[in-house]
Design a protein around this motif. Structure first.
Motif, PDB file in Angstrom:
ATOM      1  N   SER A  14     -34.368  23.529   2.299  1.00 60.38           N
ATOM      2  CA  SER A  14     -33.369  22.472   2.535  1.00 60.38           C
ATOM      3  C   SER A  14     -33.829  21.499   3.619  1.00 60.38           C
ATOM      4  O   SER A  14     -33.600  20.285   3.520  1.00 60.38           O
ATOM      5  CB  SER A  14     -32.016  23.083   2.892  1.00 60.38           C
ATOM      6  N   ASP A  15     -34.498  22.008   4.639  1.00 57.15           N
ATOM      7  CA  ASP A  15     -34.974  21.093   5.678  1.00 57.15           C
ATOM      8  C   ASP A  15     -36.077  20.181   5.151  1.00 57.15           C
ATOM      9  O   ASP A  15     -36.191  19.016   5.548  1.00 57.15           O
ATOM     10  CB  ASP A  15     -35.473  21.877   6.892  1.00 57.15           C
ATOM     11  N   PHE A  18     -34.363  17.588   3.214  1.00 57.36           N
ATOM     12  CA  PHE A  18     -33.716  16.687   4.159  1.00 57.36           C
ATOM     13  C   PHE A  18     -34.727  15.716   4.774  1.00 57.36           C
ATOM     14  O   PHE A  18     -34.493  14.510   4.858  1.00 57.36           O
ATOM     15  CB  PHE A  18     -33.036  17.507   5.265  1.00 57.36           C
ATOM     16  N   ARG A  19     -35.841  16.236   5.185  1.00 54.82           N
ATOM     17  CA  ARG A  19     -36.814  15.383   5.884  1.00 54.82           C
ATOM     18  C   ARG A  19     -37.415  14.331   4.955  1.00 54.82           C
ATOM     19  O   ARG A  19     -37.659  13.197   5.371  1.00 54.82           O
ATOM     20  CB  ARG A  19     -37.905  16.246   6.510  1.00 54.82           C
ATOM     21  N   TYR A  22     -34.813  11.825   4.613  1.00 54.01           N
ATOM     22  CA  TYR A  22     -34.701  11.081   5.875  1.00 54.01           C
ATOM     23  C   TYR A  22     -35.826  10.057   5.988  1.00 54.01           C
ATOM     24  O   TYR A  22     -35.634   8.937   6.456  1.00 54.01           O
ATOM     25  CB  TYR A  22     -34.743  12.059   7.043  1.00 54.01           C
ATOM     26  N   ALA A  28     -29.701  10.171   8.927  1.00 50.29           N
ATOM     27  CA  ALA A  28     -29.458  11.601   8.770  1.00 50.29           C
ATOM     28  C   ALA A  28     -28.277  11.847   7.836  1.00 50.29           C
ATOM     29  O   ALA A  28     -28.279  12.798   7.048  1.00 50.29           O
ATOM     30  CB  ALA A  28     -29.201  12.231  10.132  1.00 50.29           C
ATOM     31  N   GLN A  29     -27.285  10.998   7.916  1.00 56.22           N
ATOM     32  CA  GLN A  29     -26.112  11.207   7.075  1.00 56.22           C
ATOM     33  C   GLN A  29     -26.435  11.009   5.599  1.00 56.22           C
ATOM     34  O   GLN A  29     -26.019  11.795   4.742  1.00 56.22           O
ATOM     35  CB  GLN A  29     -25.007  10.256   7.527  1.00 56.22           C
ATOM     36  N   ASP A  30     -27.166   9.981   5.311  1.00 55.03           N
ATOM     37  CA  ASP A  30     -27.565   9.779   3.915  1.00 55.03           C
ATOM     38  C   ASP A  30     -28.484  10.904   3.451  1.00 55.03           C
ATOM     39  O   ASP A  30     -28.405  11.349   2.301  1.00 55.03           O
ATOM     40  CB  ASP A  30     -28.274   8.434   3.761  1.00 55.03           C
ATOM     41  N   GLU A  32     -28.428  13.932   4.413  1.00 56.92           N
ATOM     42  CA  GLU A  32     -27.596  15.102   4.129  1.00 56.92           C
ATOM     43  C   GLU A  32     -26.946  14.979   2.751  1.00 56.92           C
ATOM     44  O   GLU A  32     -26.837  15.959   2.003  1.00 56.92           O
ATOM     45  CB  GLU A  32     -26.526  15.253   5.207  1.00 56.92           C
ATOM     46  N   ASP A  33     -26.522  13.784   2.435  1.00 57.25           N
ATOM     47  CA  ASP A  33     -25.930  13.587   1.113  1.00 57.25           C
ATOM     48  C   ASP A  33     -26.951  13.842   0.003  1.00 57.25           C
ATOM     49  O   ASP A  33     -26.632  14.425  -1.033  1.00 57.25           O
ATOM     50  CB  ASP A  33     -25.375  12.162   0.989  1.00 57.25           C
ATOM     51  N   CYS A  35     -29.460  15.803   0.231  1.00 53.86           N
ATOM     52  CA  CYS A  35     -29.634  17.257   0.209  1.00 53.86           C
ATOM     53  C   CYS A  35     -28.565  17.908  -0.670  1.00 53.86           C
ATOM     54  O   CYS A  35     -28.849  18.799  -1.480  1.00 53.86           O
ATOM     55  CB  CYS A  35     -29.501  17.793   1.623  1.00 53.86           C
ATOM     56  N   GLN A  36     -27.372  17.481  -0.451  1.00 63.23           N
ATOM     57  CA  GLN A  36     -26.274  18.045  -1.237  1.00 63.23           C
ATOM     58  C   GLN A  36     -26.487  17.766  -2.726  1.00 63.23           C
ATOM     59  O   GLN A  36     -26.330  18.654  -3.567  1.00 63.23           O
ATOM     60  CB  GLN A  36     -24.945  17.436  -0.791  1.00 63.23           C
ATOM     61  N   THR A  37     -26.839  16.540  -3.026  1.00 63.79           N
ATOM     62  CA  THR A  37     -27.070  16.177  -4.422  1.00 63.79           C
ATOM     63  C   THR A  37     -28.124  17.068  -5.058  1.00 63.79           C
ATOM     64  O   THR A  37     -27.944  17.586  -6.164  1.00 63.79           O
ATOM     65  CB  THR A  37     -27.521  14.696  -4.499  1.00 63.79           C
TER      66      THR A  37
END
Lengths: 166, 302
Positions: A14-15, A18-19, A22, A28-30, A32-33, A35-37
């Motif tokens: 997941s990181d 995320f990276r 990013y 970071a917020q986008d 995270e989104d 990541c969720q997707t």
């Protein structure tokens, strides 16, 4: 894929997802989104990675989701949502230099420098040709060299063909 | 070496514990949902819808912003509309915009259907006999999927569903804030469209000059009227137009069980470069007023 395996992949990658997001989005917020997707897509189970290719599949999903977000009208209108670079950030110069690159260049830089992935695999992840990877790498480096001009020794002129240092 | 510096820099960026927990929870509890990013049309409609809300509020004595509270961290929220006198609204908006600009966060939820929305927010949303079962409007552009998108971030939970009805685009949305209005900053994606100058001349004309290339402009409230539904819900209809606009926009707003509903109707313009479809103001010959009225009256007010 079993829930337990999905969870393992989440914990393991997941990181990384995320990276990569990013690096594309600078937010970071986008990221995270994204990541969720990516991981909800995995959880659906309609499509999934081949054994041994889990990370590559997740990174490809992350790249696609990031590109979708970059293309969205909303984001284009909002503009860059990236947080201001804190003045005290010790890597502020590098951060600004990297984030000043076009997103597609940032992604190549990230996969190469951070993930330590070779050009062929970068091409597979981003669904672009190896030539395109080379071109982007070359241009990204030139831009970084310019941005970090006070430290010209930083950017090597290697073509990346041998893969990055691990 | 740049590589080491870069790796060190990116090592600091990681998914937050909160986000990890939230994603894991959704992976394990909501397997059938599929996230989606809607392109141009949706964002534009969000802007217009909320703009309509603000203008509609003007007709009832002031300018309004949707606000709400988030009790105990639950997503079950109560929305309210805070009205401002015209001379206060600009300052309030500027203050909120500054907070939003600083946060740079938007939370938006695009439900596959109202049931999915209801599942997510945990509150009953009105059924609609006119719209249930109708085709959802699907832009032809980058729309590989259709489902529910839920941002991880607090702020506005915006439920949105577009329908194609008789060649018109009918948008139905609800706005639910998950932040205290006076206190923590409101976070909503429409605010960026409102950045910049905002002027109200006191005669029903509100000027929004956004930074974008399509949502700013001068909008004029042409007409407004209210109708009372069987359960006493007041529905506010607004008809408004813009400079250099041929036709008008129609909207209807009401609050039911603390949730704000907003409906808007547009003509669909197809073949817009890079976008696919876009919306346009409609005129009386399009039948848009009938469509809007049927959609409003289709809600289960009882």
């Amino acid at each position: 894929m079993e829930r337990e395996e999905q969870r393992r992949l989440f914990e393991a990658y997941s990181d990384d997802v995320f990276r990569l997001a990013y690096s594309y989005l600078g937010s970071a917020q986008d990221a995270e989104d994204v990541c969720q997707t990516v991981f909800l897509r995995l959880a659906e189970g309609r499509t999934g990675p081949r054994p041994g290719k889990e990370k590559q599949w997740l990174l490809t999903c992350a790249a696609n989701a990031s590109k979708d977000l970059l293309r969205s009208f909303w984001r284009r209108n909002v503009g860059e949502l990236s947080e201001d670079v804190p003045a005290a950030r010790e890597d502020g110069e590098l951060y600004r230099a990297v984030m000043s690159l076009p997103p597609k260049y940032r992604a190549v830089i990230h996969l190469y420098y951070y993930e330590g992935i070779g050009q062929r695999e970068i091409g597979e992840i981003l669904r672009i040709s190896q030539t395109a990877v080379q071109t982007r790498m070359s241009r990204a480096r030139a831009m970084l060299r310019k941005e970090l001009s006070d430290d010209p020794g930083e950017i090597q002129k290697d073509d990346g063909a041998g893969g990055p240092q691990r | 070496m740049i590589q080491e510096r870069y790796k060190k820099m990116m090592e600091r960026e990681a998914l937050s514990g909160e986000a990890k927990a939230a994603i894991l929870e959704r992976m394990e509890g909501r397997p059938a949902r599929r996230p989606v990013r809607w392109p141009a049309l949706i964002a534009a409609c969000l802007c217009v819808a909320l703009l309509g809300t603000a203008i509609a509020a003007a007709a009832t004595g002031g300018f309004g912003l949707w606000g709400g509270t988030q009790p105990d961290g639950d997503l079950s929220v109560t929305a309210r509309q805070k009205l401002y006198a015209e001379d206060e609204f600009s300052a309030a908006l500027q203050r909120d915009m500054a907070a939003v600009k600083k946060s740079g966060v938007a939370s938006v939820c695009y439900p596959a259907d109202w049931q999915a929305a209801r599942d997510y927010v945990g509150i009953p949303l009105l059924e609609n006999r006119f719209l249930d079962g109708r085709e959802t409007f699907m832009p032809s552009g980058e729309m590989p999927d259709h489902g529910l998108h839920v941002s991880l971030h607090p702020g506005l939970v915006y439920l949105y569903r577009p329908y194609e009805v008789d060649g018109l685009l009918l948008t139905v949305s609800t706005g639910i804030f998950t932040e205290e209005y006076d206190g923590a900053p409101i976070q909503g994606e429409w605010y960026p469209f409102w950045w910049g100058n905002h002027e109200a001349d006191g005669d029903g004309t509100v000027t929004f000059r956004g930074e974008d290339d399509g949502a700013g402009g001068v909008f004029r409230l042409d007409d407004t009227w209210t109708e009372t539904m069987p359960d006493g819900t007041e529905v506010l209809y607004t008809r408004w137009s813009g400079d250099d606009v041929d036709g008008y926009w129609l909207g209807a707003d009401f609050v039911h069980d603390g949730i704000g509903y907003d409906l808007n109707v547009f003509e669909i313009v197809r073949g817009v470069p890079e976008i696919g479809e876009a919306f346009a103001p409609c005129g009386p010959e399009s039948g848009c007023e009938d469509v809007l009225r049927q959609a409003v009256e289709g809600f289960a007010f009882e």
